[in-house]
Write an enzyme that holds these catalytic residues in place. Structure first.
Site, short mmCIF file in Angstrom:
data_model
loop_
_atom_site.label_atom_id
_atom_site.label_comp_id
_atom_site.label_asym_id
_atom_site.label_seq_id
_atom_site.Cartn_x
_atom_site.Cartn_y
_atom_site.Cartn_z
N SER A 142 72.82 -37.85 13.13
CA SER A 142 71.88 -38.95 12.92
C SER A 142 72.26 -40.11 13.82
O SER A 142 73.43 -40.26 14.22
CB SER A 142 71.93 -39.40 11.46
OG SER A 142 71.23 -40.61 11.27
N TYR A 155 76.48 -42.33 3.97
CA TYR A 155 75.66 -41.40 4.75
C TYR A 155 76.11 -41.42 6.21
O TYR A 155 76.30 -40.37 6.83
CB TYR A 155 74.20 -41.79 4.64
CG TYR A 155 73.29 -41.10 5.63
CD1 TYR A 155 72.87 -39.79 5.41
CD2 TYR A 155 72.86 -41.75 6.78
CE1 TYR A 155 72.04 -39.14 6.33
CE2 TYR A 155 72.03 -41.12 7.69
CZ TYR A 155 71.63 -39.82 7.46
OH TYR A 155 70.80 -39.19 8.37
#
Length: 265
Positions: A142, A155
């Site tokens: 990501s 995350y």
């Protein structure tokens, strides 16, 4: 690696980018073993595949269940005869909260899915990939894996771990038939918040950012796989912030903090 005629395993294949990747792979002439936690998502992917569903198999499982993951390679081989590639796309986000407000169960769940689940898949399938004349391993990290986002610190940590794991694998697998690609998406129109059990925040005003459609992202990603790319940035936001972060990590961090601070207000 050219994808036509290859057998590819895709996790998170029941929605979003994983579903788009599955459909694009089928369009390019690959056979696909679609993996997802939700059976209804897998069935929706098969329905969208139409006539090409003959080249698709569905595998419902939780990638954090190591025993179940370790049994998956032989299931796929029994159906398709071989495995030429693995795309680790499955992942979840955390609630939009500061680290101090997250409980340990939530923190551990994010790390289990995003890091350990992917690690289990790699360990399970790598022996098969190494035995092929050519093969490909793709890990979807990501933009949050290199750029800190307020309210997504855990995350980001899980995706940063995946980023470095992928880069390490690229180095370790030089001289073998397995090519490795790291994918760093920015904002994308998916149901990741819903499937993570997280309320999606409203993003507006100065924080408005371009949203990449999964179908377009899938084509960009697979084009990169076919040219054996080391690193693929998906979306203008990911590309722009990558450049900014290289110039000044502090500057980039301040920019994203100002744009996203309202999420924690």
């Amino acid at each position: 690696m050219r994808l036509a005629g290859k057998v590819m395993v895709v996790t998170g294949a029941g929605s979003g980018l994983g579903q788009a990747l599955t459909l694009e792979l089928l369009y390019r002439g690959a056979r696909v073993a679609a993996v997802d936690l939700r059976r209804e998502g897998l069935e929706a992917t098969r329905e969208q595949a139409g006539a090409k569903a003959a080249s698709l198999s569905l595998h419902q499982l939780d990638i954090t269940d190591r025993e179940r993951v370790e049994a998956l390679p032989q299931e796929v081989v029994a159906i398709h005869g071989a495995v030429d590639g693995l795309i680790n796309n499955a992942g979840i986000i955390q609630p939009f909260k500061r680290l101090q407000d997250l409980d340990y169960a939530t923190i551990e769940r994010v790390m289990r899915v995003n890091f350990y689940g992917t690690l289990y898949m790699i360990k399970a399938f790598l022996p098969l990939l190494l035995a092929r004349p050519e093969a490909h391993l793709v890990n979807v990290s990501s933009m949050g894996g290199f750029l800190p986002v307020p309210g997504q610190t855990v995350y980001g940590a899980s995706k940063a771990a995946l980023k470095l794991l992928t880069e390490g694998l690229w180095a370790e697998l030089q001289g073998t038939p397995v090519r490795v690609t790291l994918v760093l998406p920015g904002a994308m129109r998916t149901a990741i918040a819903e499937h993570s059990g997280v309320e999606a925040p409203r993003v507006g005003g100065e924080a408005r950012i371009p949203i990449l459609e999964p179908a377009k992202a899938a084509k960009m990603l697979l084009d990169g796989v076919e040219r054996d790319a080391f690193r693929i940035l998906l979306g203008q936001d990911a590309r722009s912030m990558d450049v900014l972060y290289r110039i000044s990590p502090l500057w980039a961090t301040r920019v994203i903090q100002k744009r996203m601070r309202h999420l924690l207000s």
